[in-house]
Design a protein around this motif. Structure first.
Motif, PDB file in Angstrom:
ATOM      1  N   SER A  61       0.658  -1.143  -0.366  1.00 29.71           N
ATOM      2  CA  SER A  61      -0.017  -0.014   0.002  1.00 29.71           C
ATOM      3  C   SER A  61       0.847   1.045   0.091  1.00 29.71           C
ATOM      4  O   SER A  61       0.560   1.682  -0.074  1.00 29.71           O
ATOM      5  CB  SER A  61      -0.863   0.268   0.703  1.00 29.71           C
ATOM      6  OG  SER A  61       0.130   0.002   2.291  1.00 29.71           O
ATOM      7  N   ALA A  62       2.172   1.211   0.137  1.00 27.67           N
ATOM      8  CA  ALA A  62       2.660   1.959   0.768  1.00 27.67           C
ATOM      9  C   ALA A  62       3.269   2.695  -1.041  1.00 27.67           C
ATOM     10  O   ALA A  62       3.614   3.937  -1.014  1.00 27.67           O
ATOM     11  CB  ALA A  62       4.133   1.954   1.045  1.00 27.67           C
ATOM     12  N   PHE A  63       2.942   1.940  -2.054  1.00 33.37           N
ATOM     13  CA  PHE A  63       3.756   2.519  -3.437  1.00 33.37           C
ATOM     14  C   PHE A  63       2.376   3.128  -3.753  1.00 33.37           C
ATOM     15  O   PHE A  63       2.560   3.975  -5.182  1.00 33.37           O
ATOM     16  CB  PHE A  63       4.205   1.044  -4.191  1.00 33.37           C
ATOM     17  CG  PHE A  63       5.562   0.563  -3.537  1.00 33.37           C
ATOM     18  CD1 PHE A  63       6.496   2.324  -3.591  1.00 33.37           C
ATOM     19  CD2 PHE A  63       5.441  -0.561  -3.550  1.00 33.37           C
ATOM     20  CE1 PHE A  63       7.829   1.047  -3.604  1.00 33.37           C
ATOM     21  CE2 PHE A  63       6.855  -1.257  -3.521  1.00 33.37           C
ATOM     22  CZ  PHE A  63       7.636   0.060  -3.254  1.00 33.37           C
ATOM     23  N   ALA A  64       1.307   2.567  -3.644  1.00 29.19           N
ATOM     24  CA  ALA A  64      -0.181   2.767  -3.325  1.00 29.19           C
ATOM     25  C   ALA A  64      -0.419   4.466  -3.279  1.00 29.19           C
ATOM     26  O   ALA A  64      -0.667   5.695  -4.400  1.00 29.19           O
ATOM     27  CB  ALA A  64      -1.590   2.347  -3.311  1.00 29.19           C
ATOM     28  N   TRP A  65      -0.009   5.137  -2.157  1.00 26.41           N
ATOM     29  CA  TRP A  65       0.149   6.282  -1.400  1.00 26.41           C
ATOM     30  C   TRP A  65       1.170   7.266  -2.088  1.00 26.41           C
ATOM     31  O   TRP A  65       1.256   8.282  -2.601  1.00 26.41           O
ATOM     32  CB  TRP A  65       0.499   6.002   0.007  1.00 26.41           C
ATOM     33  CG  TRP A  65       0.799   7.241   0.916  1.00 26.41           C
ATOM     34  CD1 TRP A  65      -0.104   8.807   1.524  1.00 26.41           C
ATOM     35  CD2 TRP A  65       2.162   7.807   0.764  1.00 26.41           C
ATOM     36  NE1 TRP A  65       0.198   9.730   1.880  1.00 26.41           N
ATOM     37  CE2 TRP A  65       1.589   9.166   1.230  1.00 26.41           C
ATOM     38  CE3 TRP A  65       3.339   7.410   0.257  1.00 26.41           C
ATOM     39  CZ2 TRP A  65       2.763  10.187   1.660  1.00 26.41           C
ATOM     40  CZ3 TRP A  65       4.397   9.334   0.974  1.00 26.41           C
ATOM     41  CH2 TRP A  65       4.024  10.103   1.550  1.00 26.41           C
ATOM     42  N   GLY A  66       1.944   6.389  -2.257  1.00 32.61           N
ATOM     43  CA  GLY A  66       3.722   7.502  -3.207  1.00 32.61           C
ATOM     44  C   GLY A  66       2.528   7.503  -4.322  1.00 32.61           C
ATOM     45  O   GLY A  66       2.935   8.549  -5.597  1.00 32.61           O
ATOM     46  N   GLN A  67       1.971   7.085  -5.331  1.00 31.01           N
ATOM     47  CA  GLN A  67       1.338   6.990  -6.741  1.00 31.01           C
ATOM     48  C   GLN A  67       0.658   8.235  -6.556  1.00 31.01           C
ATOM     49  O   GLN A  67       1.238   8.454  -7.296  1.00 31.01           O
ATOM     50  CB  GLN A  67       0.958   5.940  -7.525  1.00 31.01           C
ATOM     51  CG  GLN A  67       0.854   5.817  -8.737  1.00 31.01           C
ATOM     52  CD  GLN A  67       0.481   4.678  -9.579  1.00 31.01           C
ATOM     53  OE1 GLN A  67       0.069   3.493  -8.476  1.00 31.01           O
ATOM     54  NE2 GLN A  67       0.016   4.703 -10.419  1.00 31.01           N
ATOM     55  N   ALA A  68      -0.404   8.335  -5.560  1.00 26.33           N
ATOM     56  CA  ALA A  68      -0.605   9.071  -5.579  1.00 26.33           C
ATOM     57  C   ALA A  68      -0.047  10.417  -4.844  1.00 26.33           C
ATOM     58  O   ALA A  68      -0.654  11.680  -5.545  1.00 26.33           O
ATOM     59  CB  ALA A  68      -1.363   8.920  -4.206  1.00 26.33           C
TER      60      ALA A  68
END
Length: 442
Positions: free
Chosen positions: A115-122
């Motif tokens: 989920s950290a990469f989802a946050w980073g992409q956002a």
């Protein structure tokens, strides 16, 4: 009579030996003079080349990282300025996300499921209107760092001879015009080209705003005392707030920013919007970001011998301004496109916190590998920014690493290889320039 054993005989022998060595000593002295002259000539040629192309270079090209200590020494305001490797590294970290770093999150998310990469992409997207993401920080952080260099120089033109002031003005105007020109070139890169119709050119740009913010901040620093600089900083933010609040509010089409850009900004706006994100009026608070960088640079200049006090000041100021910005957001929305005063305070707070972290990591903990990765990018930030518009790095990466990418059955894994290749190719080019002390700047 043999007098070799008496004192007079020994003295005669010593004198004769000295006379025999005299020609050799004279020859050696001549060789040393020639060597010294050659070294001076080589240095002169090097300095001449640097003066025309290179700015703020380190002292020894064969081992740039060994010059970290020497770079931390300040020169007099009239002859040069102090440069910190941590500032270069932070500038490189800032540029890293523009030259391809933001593209890492998209393939990493499906590959890892974290989920950290989802946050980073956002976070690697600009805010739609009101609000703030980390991608919104990239631009104001760069302006802040341009101010830090002014503060490190600690230069004043008050009371200086007219000739010296004119020289500084000419260099500042030249820098500004070059950045405006490069900004136009960047806007119409990407394979499109600059239109022949002057009314179809977009003159407002990221580089132009950097140029104007630095230019006006430099004039303020050169001619105003620190107390006046603080007063100007506060006046810009509150004056801009009152101007926006009283004339049009904070809508896209009715804001005072849109009115001024429609009336006075030549050429076209970004994507045909009623305002330009890098328009005329919103340049005012950007000057405040540059002035905040000046204050931080001056703090580094004055407190460099007390690292503990220096870091406490940066972190305390950063947290305070960040909190003030979000508090102001309750009545004055944080908005990048309008560059509201609350947006300036939030980004200044983040910039101070990042500067403190990088100073700790680079100057105190001395993480060499970390410094090298980002300082290489930061020393030629304008060059690599321009190249992103003029050079197809993705095509180059596919040409070099397409075979490796084709091995993976997953499209996301193949895409990740190409993205890493884009970053690697650019870094290798920048490292080649870094090793040769070629730091190109307007």
């Amino acid at each position: 009579m043999d007098r070799s054993g008496c004192p007079e005989g020994r003295a005669l022998k010593a004198t004769a030996a000295a006379l025999q060595l005299l020609p050799r000593a004279t020859a050696i002295r001549g060789e040393l003079r020639l060597t010294s002259a050659a070294i001076k000539t080589r240095r002169g040629i090097t300095e001449l080349f640097r003066g025309s192309l290179v700015t703020n270079s380190v002292a020894e090209p064969s081992s740039p990282m060994q010059q970290q200590t020497g770079q931390q020494q300040a020169s007099s305001p009239s002859t040069g300025h102090k440069r910190l490797v941590s500032v270069d590294a932070l500038r490189g970290f800032d540029m890293f996300w523009i030259i391809g770093g933001e593209s890492l999150f998209a393939p990493l998310l499906p590959l890892t499921g974290l989920s950290a990469f989802a946050w980073g992409q956002a976070q690697m997207q600009h805010s739609a209107w009101h609000g703030f993401t980390l991608y919104d920080l990239i631009f104001p952080l760069f302006i802040f760092l341009s101010g830090v260099t002014l503060g490190l120089a600690n230069k004043s033109l008050r009371g200086q001879p007219l000739q010296l002031r004119q020289t500084a003005y000419k260099k500042a105007v030249k820098r500004l015009l070059i950045l405006i020109g490069l900004g136009v070139l960047y806007n119409h890169g990407w394979g499109s080209g600059i239109p022949l119709d002057l009314s179809e050119i977009r003159y407002a740009s990221v580089l132009a705003r950097i140029g104007f913010a630095w230019f006006f901040a430099a004039l303020i620093v050169w001619h105003c005392r620190p107390s006046a600089q603080y007063l100007i900083f506060v006046s810009i933010l509150f004056g801009y707030w009152l101007l926006q609040l009283g004339l049009g509010g904070f809508s896209r089409s009715e804001s005072i920013n849109a009115v001024v850009d429609h009336c006075c900004l030549p050429g076209i706006t970004y994507q045909g919007k009623p305002y330009d994100p890098e328009g005329l009026l919103s340049t005012l608070p950007a000057v405040a970001n540059a002035l905040a960088g000046v204050f931080a640079g001056r703090w580094l200049h004055l407190q460099g011998h007390q690292p503990g006090r220096l870091l406490r000041g940066l972190f305390l100021a950063g947290i305070t301004l960040f909190a003030l910005g979000w508090t102001w957001n309750l009545i004055y929305p944080v908005n990048k496109d309008l560059w509201t005063g609350s947006f300036s305070l939030v980004t200044i707070g983040c910039s101070l916190l990042l500067l403190g972290c990088f100073y700790l990591i680079v100057e105190i903990w001395k993480w060499r590998w970390f410094t090298m990765v980002f300082a290489v990018i930061g020393c030629n930030a304008i060059l690599v920014y321009m190249a992103s518009s003029l050079v197809n790095w993705t095509y180059t990466s596919k040409s070099l690493f397409g075979g490796i990418a084709s091995v993976f059955s997953s499209a996301d894994a193949a895409n990740l290889v190409i993205v890493i290749g884009v970053l690697a190719v650019q870094w290798i080019v920048l490292h080649w320039l870094y090793r040769r002390n070629l730091f190109i700047s307007p």
